[in-house]
Design a protein around this motif. Structure first.
Motif, PDB file in Angstrom:
ATOM      1  N   PRO A 130       0.675  -0.962  -0.129  1.00  0.00           N
ATOM      2  CA  PRO A 130       0.585   0.047  -0.122  1.00  0.00           C
ATOM      3  C   PRO A 130       0.867   1.883  -0.143  1.00  0.00           C
ATOM      4  O   PRO A 130       0.564   2.436  -0.288  1.00  0.00           O
ATOM      5  CB  PRO A 130      -0.609   0.051   1.285  1.00  0.00           C
ATOM      6  CG  PRO A 130      -0.327  -1.894   1.667  1.00  0.00           C
ATOM      7  CD  PRO A 130       0.088  -2.280   1.145  1.00  0.00           C
ATOM      8  N   GLU A 131       1.897   1.558   0.354  1.00  0.00           N
ATOM      9  CA  GLU A 131       2.690   2.154   0.742  1.00  0.00           C
ATOM     10  C   GLU A 131       4.184   2.610  -0.833  1.00  0.00           C
ATOM     11  O   GLU A 131       4.612   3.667  -0.666  1.00  0.00           O
ATOM     12  CB  GLU A 131       3.807   2.564   1.793  1.00  0.00           C
ATOM     13  CG  GLU A 131       2.816   2.056   2.923  1.00  0.00           C
ATOM     14  CD  GLU A 131       3.530   2.226   3.960  1.00  0.00           C
ATOM     15  OE1 GLU A 131       4.719   2.120   4.781  1.00  0.00           O
ATOM     16  OE2 GLU A 131       3.307   2.322   5.818  1.00  0.00           O
ATOM     17  N   VAL A 146       1.467  -1.251  -6.615  1.00  0.00           N
ATOM     18  CA  VAL A 146       0.858   0.004  -5.922  1.00  0.00           C
ATOM     19  C   VAL A 146      -0.454   0.557  -6.018  1.00  0.00           C
ATOM     20  O   VAL A 146      -1.078   0.659  -7.126  1.00  0.00           O
ATOM     21  CB  VAL A 146       2.182   0.485  -5.890  1.00  0.00           C
ATOM     22  CG1 VAL A 146       3.406   0.075  -6.357  1.00  0.00           C
ATOM     23  CG2 VAL A 146       2.105   1.255  -7.560  1.00  0.00           C
ATOM     24  N   ASP A 147      -0.787   1.154  -4.814  1.00  0.00           N
ATOM     25  CA  ASP A 147      -1.880   1.521  -4.590  1.00  0.00           C
ATOM     26  C   ASP A 147      -1.528   2.817  -4.844  1.00  0.00           C
ATOM     27  O   ASP A 147      -0.450   3.447  -4.742  1.00  0.00           O
ATOM     28  CB  ASP A 147      -2.458   1.835  -3.372  1.00  0.00           C
ATOM     29  CG  ASP A 147      -3.086   0.421  -2.361  1.00  0.00           C
ATOM     30  OD1 ASP A 147      -3.234  -0.484  -3.833  1.00  0.00           O
ATOM     31  OD2 ASP A 147      -3.376  -0.069  -1.356  1.00  0.00           O
ATOM     32  N   GLY A 148      -2.646   3.975  -5.726  1.00  0.00           N
ATOM     33  CA  GLY A 148      -2.703   5.301  -6.085  1.00  0.00           C
ATOM     34  C   GLY A 148      -2.307   5.202  -7.607  1.00  0.00           C
ATOM     35  O   GLY A 148      -2.318   4.155  -8.344  1.00  0.00           O
ATOM     36  N   ASP A 149      -2.288   6.254  -8.401  1.00  0.00           N
ATOM     37  CA  ASP A 149      -2.144   6.908  -9.133  1.00  0.00           C
ATOM     38  C   ASP A 149      -0.593   6.686  -9.995  1.00  0.00           C
ATOM     39  O   ASP A 149      -0.438   7.440 -11.541  1.00  0.00           O
ATOM     40  CB  ASP A 149      -3.527   8.057 -10.246  1.00  0.00           C
ATOM     41  CG  ASP A 149      -4.043   7.694  -9.383  1.00  0.00           C
ATOM     42  OD1 ASP A 149      -4.923   6.330  -9.470  1.00  0.00           O
ATOM     43  OD2 ASP A 149      -5.713   8.557  -9.126  1.00  0.00           O
ATOM     44  N   PHE A 160      -3.249  -0.398 -15.014  1.00  0.00           N
ATOM     45  CA  PHE A 160      -4.389  -0.845 -13.437  1.00  0.00           C
ATOM     46  C   PHE A 160      -4.231  -2.098 -14.231  1.00  0.00           C
ATOM     47  O   PHE A 160      -5.003  -2.593 -14.955  1.00  0.00           O
ATOM     48  CB  PHE A 160      -4.952   0.036 -13.406  1.00  0.00           C
ATOM     49  CG  PHE A 160      -5.132   1.716 -12.906  1.00  0.00           C
ATOM     50  CD1 PHE A 160      -4.342   2.390 -12.217  1.00  0.00           C
ATOM     51  CD2 PHE A 160      -4.258   2.638 -14.392  1.00  0.00           C
ATOM     52  CE1 PHE A 160      -4.082   3.300 -11.216  1.00  0.00           C
ATOM     53  CE2 PHE A 160      -4.110   4.247 -13.515  1.00  0.00           C
ATOM     54  CZ  PHE A 160      -4.343   4.121 -12.442  1.00  0.00           C
ATOM     55  N   GLU A 162      -6.144  -5.418 -11.395  1.00  0.00           N
ATOM     56  CA  GLU A 162      -7.708  -5.955 -10.830  1.00  0.00           C
ATOM     57  C   GLU A 162      -7.105  -6.222  -9.408  1.00  0.00           C
ATOM     58  O   GLU A 162      -6.511  -7.998 -10.594  1.00  0.00           O
ATOM     59  CB  GLU A 162      -8.770  -5.995 -11.109  1.00  0.00           C
ATOM     60  CG  GLU A 162      -9.853  -5.377 -11.899  1.00  0.00           C
ATOM     61  CD  GLU A 162      -9.685  -3.915 -11.102  1.00  0.00           C
ATOM     62  OE1 GLU A 162     -10.646  -4.083  -9.652  1.00  0.00           O
ATOM     63  OE2 GLU A 162     -10.258  -2.917 -10.986  1.00  0.00           O
ATOM     64  N   ARG A 170      -9.237  -5.295  -5.663  1.00  0.00           N
ATOM     65  CA  ARG A 170      -8.789  -3.498  -6.077  1.00  0.00           C
ATOM     66  C   ARG A 170      -8.251  -3.503  -6.733  1.00  0.00           C
ATOM     67  O   ARG A 170      -7.368  -4.311  -7.284  1.00  0.00           O
ATOM     68  CB  ARG A 170      -8.326  -3.122  -3.687  1.00  0.00           C
ATOM     69  CG  ARG A 170      -6.657  -4.028  -3.969  1.00  0.00           C
ATOM     70  CD  ARG A 170      -6.215  -3.884  -3.744  1.00  0.00           C
ATOM     71  NE  ARG A 170      -4.514  -4.239  -2.862  1.00  0.00           N
ATOM     72  CZ  ARG A 170      -3.543  -3.687  -3.400  1.00  0.00           C
ATOM     73  NH1 ARG A 170      -3.666  -2.607  -3.946  1.00  0.00           N
ATOM     74  NH2 ARG A 170      -2.675  -4.744  -3.260  1.00  0.00           N
ATOM     75  N   THR A 171      -8.154  -2.257  -7.067  1.00  0.00           N
ATOM     76  CA  THR A 171      -7.421  -2.008  -8.033  1.00  0.00           C
ATOM     77  C   THR A 171      -6.246  -1.677  -7.781  1.00  0.00           C
ATOM     78  O   THR A 171      -5.975  -0.470  -7.089  1.00  0.00           O
ATOM     79  CB  THR A 171      -8.423  -0.963  -8.782  1.00  0.00           C
ATOM     80  OG1 THR A 171      -9.804  -1.507  -9.229  1.00  0.00           O
ATOM     81  CG2 THR A 171      -7.269  -0.280 -10.187  1.00  0.00           C
ATOM     82  N   ALA A 172      -5.345  -1.144  -8.705  1.00  0.00           N
ATOM     83  CA  ALA A 172      -3.144  -1.410  -8.217  1.00  0.00           C
ATOM     84  C   ALA A 172      -2.824  -1.269  -9.196  1.00  0.00           C
ATOM     85  O   ALA A 172      -3.603  -1.280 -10.579  1.00  0.00           O
ATOM     86  CB  ALA A 172      -2.892  -2.475  -7.543  1.00  0.00           C
TER      87      ALA A 172
END
Length: 302
Positions: A130-131, A146-149, A160, A162, A170-172
């Motif tokens: 997540p970080e 990674v999370d975020g754009d 991106f 799934e 979740r989408t990563a």
């Protein structure tokens, strides 16, 4: 499988060892869609582990009706060598216990390396969280989710995806390292028209090099480029890449040794398309972008 000692410092080259050595099948590499045999090869007191892919074990592909996977694998090695980057392990075409096939030096991936066969998403150990991933280094992961754009410093975004199991989806963001070794490979893949560049085909070695394997679906006369290495799409090519492409363009001319060698491995139409791809890269001076006519990312991506 435990590999024998690597090749000692002797006058026997890896290519000579692979081409002339006695080939002994030790086992089968499982999970491959075609026959992949783990072997040892010995010649003049020198031995090494290798992979042998016999033509007899290939499954026909509707969109690759001509030639063989084995010969295209050898052609990819020839192009890697001609560009001076050594990205593909030494590979030869030879007879073996099951007839003609590709024989390639076995590369032992460095312990804990990411980007090797079997790596999956961040939630499954691709190397991130997540970080976000740590800044890449010679020993760090090559791919991450990674999370975020945004990919973060030292990384390039691919797209991106799934991830997660039922009820935990979740989408990563899929990213790869902003690494000169991968950037060279992105150029090589555009040249050979690689239709299947997955994370599992990247082998980080203990000496800091990255090797790329599995080049059977390459050199198609139609645009088939599918890769995880889109992070530089549309960006200017490095001067190093342009120099390599200029040398390659000259080496592909009729009458040159490389052109003659490729004529034994791939079809005239494929050679014509290869020359056109090199010319197009030199004309634009930029990394390839997805054409939109073919899925840009292979599935599964690892």
């Amino acid at each position: 499988m435990s590999a024998p000692e690597r090749i000692p410092t002797r006058s026997v080259s890896p290519q000579e060892l692979l081409a002339k050595g006695e080939l002994t099948v030790r086992g089968q590499v499982r999970g491959a869609s075609n026959a992949v045999l783990y072997c040892t090869v010995e010649y003049d007191g020198v031995s090494a582990a290798c992979v042998y892919k016999p033509v007899a074990g290939e499954r026909p592909l509707w969109d690759f009706p001509d030639g063989t996977l084995a010969r295209r694998e050898v052609a990819a090695y020839e192009l890697s060598e001609a560009m001076g980057w050594g990205l593909v392990p030494p590979t030869v075409l030879r007879d073996g216990p099951y007839g003609e096939g590709m024989c390639q030096l076995w590369i032992e991936a460095s312990e804990g390396a990411e980007g090797t066969e079997g790596t999956t998403g961040a939630a499954d150990g691709m190397g991130a969280g997540p970080e976000g991933p740590a800044e890449p280094s010679g020993e760090g992961p090559l791919l991450a989710l990674v999370d975020g754009d945004e990919p973060g410093e030292g990384w390039k975004a691919v797209g991106f995806a799934e991830v997660g199991g039922p009820g935990e989806e979740r989408t990563a963001l899929l990213v790869h390292a902003d690494d000169v070794r991968l950037r060279r490979l992105a150029v090589l893949d555009a040249v050979i028209n690689n239709g299947d560049r997955k994370g599992g085909h990247l082998l980080p070695a203990a000496d800091g090099r990255i090797y790329a394997i599995d080049h059977g679906v390459t050199f198609n006369a139609d645009d088939k480029l599918r890769t995880l290495l889109w992070g530089w799409a549309g960006e200017p090519l490095t001067e190093e890449a342009l120099d390599a492409l200029r040398r390659l363009s000259a080496d592909l001319a009729d009458g040159r040794p490389l052109a003659a060698r490729l004529a034994e491995l791939i079809t005239p139409a494929e050679i014509h398309a290869l020359r056109a791809r090199v010319a197009d890269l030199l004309r634009t001076g930029r990394h390839r972008e997805p054409s939109g006519q073919w899925p840009a990312i292979p599935w599964p991506p690892v």
